[in-house]
Write a protein that holds these residues in place. Structure first.
Motif, PDB file in Angstrom:
ATOM      1  N   THR A 138       0.831  -1.190   0.000  1.00 50.21           N
ATOM      2  CA  THR A 138       0.000   0.000   0.000  1.00 50.21           C
ATOM      3  C   THR A 138       0.867   1.240   0.000  1.00 50.21           C
ATOM      4  OG1 THR A 138      -1.937   1.037   1.027  1.00 50.21           O
ATOM      5  CG2 THR A 138      -0.220   0.195   2.505  1.00 50.21           C
ATOM      6  N   TYR A 139       0.227   2.387  -0.071  1.00 48.60           N
ATOM      7  CA  TYR A 139       0.910   3.670  -0.213  1.00 48.60           C
ATOM      8  C   TYR A 139       0.520   4.556   0.964  1.00 48.60           C
ATOM      9  CZ  TYR A 139       2.776   7.774  -2.663  1.00 48.60           C
ATOM     10  OH  TYR A 139       3.509   8.883  -3.017  1.00 48.60           O
ATOM     11  N   ALA A 140       1.476   5.310   1.498  1.00 46.91           N
ATOM     12  CA  ALA A 140       1.210   6.222   2.616  1.00 46.91           C
ATOM     13  C   ALA A 140       1.732   7.610   2.287  1.00 46.91           C
ATOM     14  CB  ALA A 140       1.868   5.707   3.891  1.00 46.91           C
ATOM     15  N   GLY A 141       0.884   8.617   2.505  1.00 47.20           N
ATOM     16  CA  GLY A 141       1.299   9.996   2.265  1.00 47.20           C
ATOM     17  C   GLY A 141       0.707  10.558   0.987  1.00 47.20           C
ATOM     18  N   ARG A 142       1.157  11.743   0.657  1.00 48.69           N
ATOM     19  CA  ARG A 142       0.660  12.425  -0.536  1.00 48.69           C
ATOM     20  C   ARG A 142       1.007  11.628  -1.785  1.00 48.69           C
ATOM     21  NH1 ARG A 142      -1.140  17.447  -1.839  1.00 48.69           N
ATOM     22  NH2 ARG A 142      -0.758  18.174  -3.956  1.00 48.69           N
ATOM     23  N   PHE A 143       0.008  11.358  -2.622  1.00 46.21           N
ATOM     24  CA  PHE A 143       0.224  10.446  -3.742  1.00 46.21           C
ATOM     25  C   PHE A 143       1.129  11.042  -4.802  1.00 46.21           C
ATOM     26  CE2 PHE A 143      -0.865   8.543  -7.848  1.00 46.21           C
ATOM     27  CZ  PHE A 143      -0.585   7.213  -7.551  1.00 46.21           C
ATOM     28  N   ASP A 144       2.079  10.233  -5.251  1.00 47.96           N
ATOM     29  CA  ASP A 144       3.007  10.590  -6.314  1.00 47.96           C
ATOM     30  C   ASP A 144       3.101   9.389  -7.246  1.00 47.96           C
ATOM     31  OD1 ASP A 144       5.160  11.074  -7.989  1.00 47.96           O
ATOM     32  OD2 ASP A 144       6.509  11.732  -6.408  1.00 47.96           O
ATOM     33  N   PRO A 145       2.670   9.522  -8.513  1.00 48.28           N
ATOM     34  CA  PRO A 145       2.675   8.362  -9.407  1.00 48.28           C
ATOM     35  C   PRO A 145       4.061   7.806  -9.671  1.00 48.28           C
ATOM     36  CG  PRO A 145       2.202  10.379 -10.623  1.00 48.28           C
ATOM     37  CD  PRO A 145       2.132  10.731  -9.174  1.00 48.28           C
ATOM     38  N   VAL A 146       5.079   8.656  -9.640  1.00 54.41           N
ATOM     39  CA  VAL A 146       6.443   8.169  -9.863  1.00 54.41           C
ATOM     40  C   VAL A 146       6.883   7.316  -8.675  1.00 54.41           C
ATOM     41  CG1 VAL A 146       8.841   8.842 -10.257  1.00 54.41           C
ATOM     42  CG2 VAL A 146       6.984  10.134 -11.336  1.00 54.41           C
ATOM     43  N   ARG A 147       6.546   7.750  -7.467  1.00 49.74           N
ATOM     44  CA  ARG A 147       6.875   6.943  -6.277  1.00 49.74           C
ATOM     45  C   ARG A 147       6.151   5.602  -6.332  1.00 49.74           C
ATOM     46  NH1 ARG A 147       8.869   3.954  -3.302  1.00 49.74           N
ATOM     47  NH2 ARG A 147       8.860   4.006  -1.028  1.00 49.74           N
ATOM     48  N   LEU A 148       4.905   5.612  -6.789  1.00 55.78           N
ATOM     49  CA  LEU A 148       4.166   4.363  -6.932  1.00 55.78           C
ATOM     50  C   LEU A 148       4.868   3.425  -7.897  1.00 55.78           C
ATOM     51  CD1 LEU A 148       1.752   2.446  -6.637  1.00 55.78           C
ATOM     52  CD2 LEU A 148       0.566   3.804  -8.364  1.00 55.78           C
ATOM     53  N   MET A 149       5.247   3.925  -9.056  1.00 53.50           N
ATOM     54  CA  MET A 149       5.893   3.063 -10.049  1.00 53.50           C
ATOM     55  C   MET A 149       7.241   2.546  -9.553  1.00 53.50           C
ATOM     56  SD  MET A 149       4.783   4.755 -13.723  1.00 53.50           S
ATOM     57  CE  MET A 149       5.160   6.455 -13.326  1.00 53.50           C
ATOM     58  N   GLN A 150       7.942   3.360  -8.784  1.00 52.11           N
ATOM     59  CA  GLN A 150       9.193   2.896  -8.191  1.00 52.11           C
ATOM     60  C   GLN A 150       8.932   1.704  -7.268  1.00 52.11           C
ATOM     61  OE1 GLN A 150      12.540   4.519  -8.582  1.00 52.11           O
ATOM     62  NE2 GLN A 150      12.925   2.399  -7.938  1.00 52.11           N
ATOM     63  N   ALA A 151       7.865   1.802  -6.469  1.00 55.88           N
ATOM     64  CA  ALA A 151       7.518   0.710  -5.559  1.00 55.88           C
ATOM     65  C   ALA A 151       7.094  -0.535  -6.330  1.00 55.88           C
ATOM     66  CB  ALA A 151       6.405   1.151  -4.609  1.00 55.88           C
ATOM     67  N   LEU A 152       6.315  -0.370  -7.394  1.00 58.41           N
ATOM     68  CA  LEU A 152       5.894  -1.525  -8.193  1.00 58.41           C
ATOM     69  C   LEU A 152       7.098  -2.265  -8.746  1.00 58.41           C
ATOM     70  CD1 LEU A 152       2.896   0.000 -10.206  1.00 58.41           C
ATOM     71  CD2 LEU A 152       2.811  -1.314  -8.074  1.00 58.41           C
ATOM     72  N   GLN A 153       8.100  -1.521  -9.168  1.00 56.51           N
ATOM     73  CA  GLN A 153       9.326  -2.140  -9.675  1.00 56.51           C
ATOM     74  C   GLN A 153      10.126  -2.787  -8.549  1.00 56.51           C
ATOM     75  OE1 GLN A 153      12.324  -0.269 -12.598  1.00 56.51           O
ATOM     76  NE2 GLN A 153      13.266   0.108 -10.589  1.00 56.51           N
TER      77      GLN A 153
END
Length: 519
Positions: free
Chosen positions: A255-270
């Motif tokens: 899951t994600y915590a904090g202000r959403f950032d799509p680049v941070r999300l994609m980094q986590a997916l990788q």
């Protein structure tokens, strides 16, 4: 023995699904059942078995084991009982995903209390509306949000920080639940489709059994998946499909915590090697518009979305970036998931833009106002057969010749923006608290990234300019949520009314649609 998790295929699901087989995933039965045991404790025998990966907006990664949640939630269960919290009392939890959040939520349910997760971006008014409705004995939150709960009669606000977690070591790390399957376990708040103000959807412990339908056929979760859902666990998608369902299967969720950032999300997916992603539609749009997807390598094999339809350009982005079909998952907080696209099924064709077909064992129809089935291509209301009665969803839809369902808009005044469901009346109520606002109406208008955004029409004796518009936006955002405010504000001399004198939002929507066509 054949088990429902043995295959993702559509034909397998139709042949082998029975309601009784959902119980095969659990230790408990129709008499004795506890969500905390089923989702956490029974998977905690291996000390290093991972339960949750949290991608924090600041770049931190937090990895939480089943054992850590089991022990911390047991200590919180003992702590709550020591403070006089009794079975059936409400315990509100307003924390970002973290060990304290999961420990508090599961600890409350473990001791028989009712957990009430609250969105961390609620402002004072948003908190008080929900707290007044559920009347919790305790509100567990962080230092930043603690003032929002201060002074609420009958509610003790506790800061669940590092020192609080350390102090819990005085309590035992095990707790034996004593709940029944039909005891209440969770209140989940929505601005949903059945009330104008936030409504608590009340879930029993056994509700997680039915939830497995969505896990199996909506998100396609199976043991061995590396799963991720960036939606907040304070909302239906993040709580039910992103947290409870995968954990009940013993699957590591993310899951994600904090202000959403799509680049941070994609980094986590990788970085996490995610193979199964379930997200709100807006997350995919934001990944597309970031222009950064080409910097990452993905291992996605199953992908689902919910919240609202995805535009054609974003569907193309998903196909080109992840190489798997985008599977819609449709339902409501009140009735659960109804229409799915069976992610991972080799024998199910996913039609772009379609809601898919019904989950096994559920009958869904598009009906005319008189209750008769609509013909293929004819728009009507989507309704579900539950306990012998057709339940309205207040959503319009149609079917095609092959029985696939398609969404055709909402039939009420709820606004869905970036996956969040918002109440027009709640936003209007806050706007009306401003001393310079005489009347206000809120509607949803199209937006290329968020699907919809809130547009407010305001009647005021004050001059309507950009400064006043920003003032109203800040006024609303500070009292509800950071996402729950009018991104567009229009000033008008009067608002259309119904014969009964009520504001006619349909007339406003129609006029706005006509204006956009001619603009």
């Amino acid at each position: 023995m054949t088990r429902l998790a043995d295959s993702c295929d559509y034909a397998f699901a139709q042949a082998h699904y029975t309601p009784q087989r959902l119980w095969d995933f659990f230790d408990g039965d129709r008499a004795r059942f506890n969500i905390a045991h089923e989702c956490i404790d029974r998977h905690a025998a291996e000390p290093a078995r991972l339960a949750v990966r949290v991608a924090h907006a600041d770049g931190r990664d937090e990895f939480i084991t089943f054992r850590a949640i089991a022990e911390a939630s047991s200590r919180i269960a003992h702590w709550l009982r020591a403070r006089g919290v009794q079975p059936g009392d409400r315990v509100a939890v307003m924390l970002d995903p973290s060990l304290p959040f999961y420990a508090a939520m599961f600890g409350a349910m473990k001791c028989g209390a009712i957990a009430v997760p609250l969105f961390t971006l609620f402002g004072p008014d948003g908190v008080r509306l929900r707290v007044a409705d559920c009347a919790p004995r305790v509100l567990l939150t962080n230092a930043e949000k603690a003032p929002a709960g201060a002074g609420i009669a009958g509610t003790e606000t506790v800061i669940a920080d590092a020192s609080f977690m350390e102090a819990l070591a005085a309590f035992p790390g095990t707790y034996k639940p004593e709940t029944g399957a039909d005891d209440l376990a969770l209140f989940q708040y929505t601005s949903g489709t059945t009330r104008e103000l936030p409504a608590a959807v009340k879930h029993t412990h056994r509700s997680v059994v039915v939830l497995m339908l969505a896990a199996l056929y909506g998100t396609g979760v199976r043991p061995g998946d590396e799963f991720f859902c960036p939606s907040s666990p304070a909302w239906g998608h993040g709580l039910a499909h992103g947290t409870l369902a995968p954990l009940a299967m013993g699957v590591t969720t993310g899951t994600y915590a904090g202000r959403f950032d799509p680049v941070r999300l994609m980094q986590a997916l990788q970085d996490y090697g995610i193979t199964n992603l379930s997200s709100a539609s807006t997350h995919y749009r934001m990944m597309r518009t970031s222009g950064a997807a080409g910097r990452f390598r993905f291992a996605i094999r199953k992908l689902s979305y919910t919240g609202e339809p995805i535009d054609a350009e974003t569907l193309r982005f998903i196909d080109e970036t992840f190489g798997v079909p985008a599977c819609s998952m449709y339902g409501t907080t009140e009735v659960g998931v109804a229409l799915v696209n069976y992610p991972g099924a080799s024998d199910f064709t996913v039609k772009p833009g379609s809601l898919g077909k019904a989950v096994p064992g559920l009958e869904v129809q598009v009906q005319r106002p008189d209750g008769s089935p609509a013909a293929p291509g004819e728009i009507g209301e989507i309704r579900l057969l539950r306990r012998g009665e057709w339940v309205p969803t207040k959503d319009l839809g149609r079917i095609d010749e092959e029985g696939y369902f398609y969404h055709a808009g909402r039939a009420d005044d709820v606004i869905i923006s970036a996956g969040w469901t918002m109440s027009a009346v709640e936003i209007e109520d806050v706007l009306m608290q401003h001393p310079d606002v005489r009347e206000a109406a809120a509607i949803g208008v199209p937006d290329p990234v968020r699907g919809q955004v809130v547009k407010a029409f305001v009647v005021s004796p004050r001059q309507g300019d950009e400064d006043f518009a920003r003032e109203l936006q800040d006024f609303t955002r500070a009292r509800l949520s950071q996402h729950e405010y009018p991104r567009q504000v229009a000033f008008t001399a009067e608002l259309p009314k119904t014969p009964a004198g009520k504001i006619n939002r349909k007339a406003i929507r129609d006029a706005e649609a006509a204006r956009r066509v001619t603009a």
